[in-house]
Scaffold this active site. Sequence first.
Site, mmCIF file in Angstrom:
data_model
loop_
_atom_site.group_PDB
_atom_site.id
_atom_site.type_symbol
_atom_site.label_atom_id
_atom_site.label_comp_id
_atom_site.label_asym_id
_atom_site.label_seq_id
_atom_site.Cartn_x
_atom_site.Cartn_y
_atom_site.Cartn_z
ATOM 1 N N ASP A 34 0.836 -1.201 0.000
ATOM 2 C CA ASP A 34 0.000 0.000 0.000
ATOM 3 C C ASP A 34 0.872 1.253 0.000
ATOM 4 O O ASP A 34 0.546 2.257 -0.620
ATOM 5 C CB ASP A 34 -0.892 0.045 1.250
ATOM 6 N N ALA A 35 1.989 1.164 0.712
ATOM 7 C CA ALA A 35 2.869 2.330 0.814
ATOM 8 C C ALA A 35 3.425 2.692 -0.563
ATOM 9 O O ALA A 35 3.476 3.863 -0.942
ATOM 10 C CB ALA A 35 4.011 2.040 1.778
ATOM 11 N N ASP A 38 0.624 4.231 -2.551
ATOM 12 C CA ASP A 38 0.390 5.610 -2.111
ATOM 13 C C ASP A 38 1.486 6.540 -2.608
ATOM 14 O O ASP A 38 1.241 7.697 -2.923
ATOM 15 C CB ASP A 38 0.318 5.684 -0.585
ATOM 16 N N SER A 83 -35.608 -5.266 -18.402
ATOM 17 C CA SER A 83 -35.589 -6.096 -17.193
ATOM 18 C C SER A 83 -35.678 -7.557 -17.633
ATOM 19 O O SER A 83 -35.586 -7.857 -18.818
ATOM 20 C CB SER A 83 -36.679 -5.686 -16.218
ATOM 21 N N LEU A 84 -35.825 -8.454 -16.691
ATOM 22 C CA LEU A 84 -35.775 -9.873 -17.026
ATOM 23 C C LEU A 84 -37.071 -10.557 -16.625
ATOM 24 O O LEU A 84 -37.699 -10.187 -15.636
ATOM 25 C CB LEU A 84 -34.622 -10.554 -16.278
ATOM 26 N N GLU A 114 -25.087 -17.378 -14.501
ATOM 27 C CA GLU A 114 -24.304 -16.563 -13.563
ATOM 28 C C GLU A 114 -25.204 -16.014 -12.478
ATOM 29 O O GLU A 114 -26.426 -16.038 -12.597
ATOM 30 C CB GLU A 114 -23.607 -15.433 -14.316
ATOM 31 N N LYS A 116 -27.279 -13.567 -10.053
ATOM 32 C CA LYS A 116 -28.029 -12.332 -10.233
ATOM 33 C C LYS A 116 -27.720 -11.430 -9.042
ATOM 34 O O LYS A 116 -28.073 -11.735 -7.908
ATOM 35 C CB LYS A 116 -29.524 -12.628 -10.307
ATOM 36 N N ASP A 118 -27.848 -8.453 -6.450
ATOM 37 C CA ASP A 118 -28.943 -7.680 -5.886
ATOM 38 C C ASP A 118 -28.425 -6.291 -5.524
ATOM 39 O O ASP A 118 -28.139 -5.995 -4.369
ATOM 40 C CB ASP A 118 -29.472 -8.406 -4.642
ATOM 41 N N ARG A 137 -29.886 2.988 -14.416
ATOM 42 C CA ARG A 137 -30.790 2.374 -15.373
ATOM 43 C C ARG A 137 -32.010 3.270 -15.602
ATOM 44 O O ARG A 137 -32.518 3.373 -16.704
ATOM 45 C CB ARG A 137 -31.222 1.018 -14.815
ATOM 46 N N GLU A 174 -23.812 -4.200 -12.127
ATOM 47 C CA GLU A 174 -24.532 -3.873 -10.910
ATOM 48 C C GLU A 174 -23.554 -3.360 -9.849
ATOM 49 O O GLU A 174 -22.474 -3.919 -9.680
ATOM 50 C CB GLU A 174 -25.210 -5.172 -10.444
ATOM 51 N N TYR A 226 -22.173 -7.515 -16.003
ATOM 52 C CA TYR A 226 -22.903 -8.707 -16.438
ATOM 53 C C TYR A 226 -23.244 -8.709 -17.920
ATOM 54 O O TYR A 226 -23.776 -9.673 -18.416
ATOM 55 C CB TYR A 226 -24.154 -8.949 -15.590
ATOM 56 N N LYS A 314 -35.330 -16.847 -9.710
ATOM 57 C CA LYS A 314 -35.293 -16.152 -8.412
ATOM 58 C C LYS A 314 -35.243 -17.172 -7.280
ATOM 59 O O LYS A 314 -36.052 -18.101 -7.246
ATOM 60 C CB LYS A 314 -36.543 -15.273 -8.254
ATOM 61 N N CYS A 408 -30.051 3.561 31.041
ATOM 62 C CA CYS A 408 -29.209 2.543 30.414
ATOM 63 C C CYS A 408 -29.397 1.221 31.160
ATOM 64 O O CYS A 408 -29.275 1.184 32.388
ATOM 65 C CB CYS A 408 -27.751 2.978 30.464
ATOM 66 N N CYS A 411 -25.841 0.446 33.156
ATOM 67 C CA CYS A 411 -25.302 1.227 34.269
ATOM 68 C C CYS A 411 -26.363 2.048 34.988
ATOM 69 O O CYS A 411 -26.101 2.611 36.041
ATOM 70 C CB CYS A 411 -24.184 2.152 33.780
ATOM 71 N N CYS A 426 -26.595 6.018 26.004
ATOM 72 C CA CYS A 426 -26.303 6.097 27.422
ATOM 73 C C CYS A 426 -25.427 7.333 27.604
ATOM 74 O O CYS A 426 -24.475 7.551 26.861
ATOM 75 C CB CYS A 426 -25.550 4.840 27.851
ATOM 76 N N CYS A 431 -19.795 4.126 31.312
ATOM 77 C CA CYS A 431 -20.754 3.014 31.424
ATOM 78 C C CYS A 431 -20.011 1.695 31.224
ATOM 79 O O CYS A 431 -19.276 1.539 30.263
ATOM 80 C CB CYS A 431 -21.842 3.181 30.367
HETATM 81 S S1 IVH Z 1 -28.520 -9.608 -17.712
HETATM 82 C C1 IVH Z 1 -31.543 -7.379 -20.885
HETATM 83 N N1 IVH Z 1 -27.255 -10.522 -15.674
HETATM 84 O O1 IVH Z 1 -31.420 -7.780 -12.894
HETATM 85 C C2 IVH Z 1 -31.254 -7.557 -19.472
HETATM 86 N N2 IVH Z 1 -28.887 -8.860 -15.270
HETATM 87 O O2 IVH Z 1 -34.285 -8.076 -12.928
HETATM 88 C C3 IVH Z 1 -29.929 -8.201 -19.308
HETATM 89 N N3 IVH Z 1 -29.090 -8.196 -12.934
HETATM 90 O O3 IVH Z 1 -31.986 -5.108 -15.073
HETATM 91 C C4 IVH Z 1 -29.640 -8.331 -17.884
HETATM 92 N N4 IVH Z 1 -27.534 -9.526 -12.159
HETATM 93 O O4 IVH Z 1 -29.964 -4.967 -13.500
HETATM 94 C C5 IVH Z 1 -28.194 -9.681 -16.082
HETATM 95 N N5 IVH Z 1 -25.982 -11.422 -13.963
HETATM 96 C C6 IVH Z 1 -26.928 -10.579 -14.366
HETATM 97 C C7 IVH Z 1 -27.610 -9.724 -13.483
HETATM 98 C C8 IVH Z 1 -28.608 -8.877 -13.981
HETATM 99 C C9 IVH Z 1 -28.407 -8.605 -11.840
HETATM 100 C C10 IVH Z 1 -30.158 -7.181 -12.883
HETATM 101 C C11 IVH Z 1 -30.148 -6.236 -14.038
HETATM 102 C C12 IVH Z 1 -31.512 -6.336 -14.649
HETATM 103 C C13 IVH Z 1 -32.306 -6.891 -13.525
HETATM 104 C C14 IVH Z 1 -33.535 -7.604 -14.008
#
Ligand code: IVH
Length: 677
Positions: A34-35, A38, A83-84, A114, A116, A118, A137, A174, A226, A314, A408, A411, A426, A431
Amino acid sequence: MEREQALLRIDMLRRLIEHHRWRYYVLDAPEVSDAHFDGLLRELQGLEAEHPDLITPNSPTQRVGAPPVKEFGTVRHRIPLLSLDNAFHADDLRAFDKRVKRILGEVPMEYSCELKFDGLAVSLLYRRGQFALGATRGDGHEGEDISTNLRTLRSIPLQLLVENPPELLEVRGEVIMTFADFEATNEERQARNESPFANPRNAAAGSVRQQDSKITAGRKLSFYPYAVGEVSGLPFRTHDQAMAYIHTCGFKQTPAFRLAPSIEEAVAFCLEWQSKRGEIPFGVDGVVVKVNDLSLQEQLGATTHSPRWAIAYKFPAVEEITQVQEITVYVGRTGVLTPVAVMTPVEVDGSTVSHASLHNEDEVRGKDIRVGDWVILHKAGAVIPEILSVLVERRNGQERPFQMPANCPVCGAEAMRLEGEAATRCTNISCPAQVSERILHFCAVMGMEGLGPAIVVQLHRTGLVKDVADVYSLRLEQMVELERMGPTLAKKLLEQIEGSKRQPLRQLITAFGIPQVGWHVADLLTQRYHDIEDFFRVSEDELQAIHGIGPSIALSVVVFFRQAETRRIVEELRNIGVQLRDEVPIRESETLPWSGKSFVFTGAMTTLPREQAEEMVRAQGGTAGSSVSRKTSFVVSGEKPGSKAEKARSLGVPILDEGQFLEMLTRVDEKKGNHHA
Ligand code: IVH
């Protein structure tokens, strides 16, 4: 330096810094200390200060954030971020496979599987290899320009690490916060009287959408790619090739990935990770299954809201019903009173849960949780127990609303909640709860492993130890008076106490438990200052000049050293012979007995909390992680170990039980410096 020359050197430094950033934050395999890192950064800062016109927004010096903005600009996504579709059962995946094959016919194909993530979806645009734009997004068509905030994330390259970058490359992915960083962030927020984030996703989203990018810079966030969006002239044929290319550009890789030749293998991957999701150190809510071939993806196309070539499996949200038996109040090291629900133990998602933090008074009020209530319990992000809601219809009138105690519980001093603050504290700085928590922390970090909670609480209760310096005045005849303490153990403890006097300064600074100063910050501080006296003199501005130290940490350090009590303790430590300066300021972690060793804990430990065990590992120079891989040196398995122990077994990683781990620690202490773990 001449301008021409400076320009060359600046360019060189920026490349080097980005390279080392990638080794450290993406590969988790730094090549330099790290040094050294830096040093490079400081040299660059120096040159940029001499030639301010050469500063660019993508210089690594700009990762600390920029002046706040009033409003984010709007960004139109040229390819919408869709979205998916969701799958909740294996049969939904099989139906997806049928749909795909109905459109494509019988062509050879594979699925990429792969995790997903969150977190918060973002899009990053690179022009000629330079980070040009980062956006949320939004509604999928229009998002917000959060480039300045995203520049502060160390896992996002500011320039791509490839020789001939494409004219245009859009990387989608993400932003996430790990569970560990989430908890640390919430602790700091509580200590600063800010309301805690409900879950890591909210924490990530809130951090990234900050108008003050300096705040984003202070939060530990990671970016996982992703998908590739817009791109010019890159000849990928498949999704997995695209992701491999992205990785060479300097991005992280998904921690779990499989190419499945059939939907059944994709199903197997989904079920496998459903049971192993607890091994991932951050929130994942499912698995995304994608047609791997990009030309087949194109052929399949999309509906208005989701592509036909991908589906999100899911993970089932695991919820259980149980009854609140009691709401107790826990007093932490910072004096904050935290209500904790004690429930009839239930099995949730593979482990037994009986306690859930309710954070603060407002949280209990908001959810209207009463003693005797039946509640729905889950684990936020599959890890942190959380009460979701109350089954009001099951009330029988006997339930008792929670009242924050006026005093508290430890104490008896007045507990206070200031106007506009979420936390109740407290008011007594001496304490015992705060003090014994502080002493315990001090002992653990200074390497007095034998001084666990049972002993420290006794020492404090009997008045033998009133502050951390008192630990050093303990005598054998006092020690043997304690419960369950024989002369052998007492002698051993006294040796540990004696041995701890020669710990490097970094240990001492961490051990003080200064708010917001953990292991990493103490490391940064002691790379710059090698004598405790320096800390009594240093100003906030000087501290802030250290890369990685922001205004609130700087303030916390200065305030701590300004207190008369701190001076008194330090003088006592000096008289006792505790080393207060580093003779040869070296990077300790390279010479400590467990440097290079990584530990993963699973299951409950009986003699000490896991955080403390992890802190001890770090005190010996090792690292404590939460997921098992081939590179893990040891898995320490407590009671009711989870799937991590199984994984360790399958990978051939040695497994220690709690006793073996503690024994190993003791041995390290005896022959510090030449331990062969
Ligand atoms: S592929 C056309 N891969 O989940 C959409 N999405 O519920 C291609 N997400 O909007 C998305 N992990 O933000 C993809 N491994 C992954 C993901 C992923 C999280 C999110 C993404 C998407 C949302 C849909």
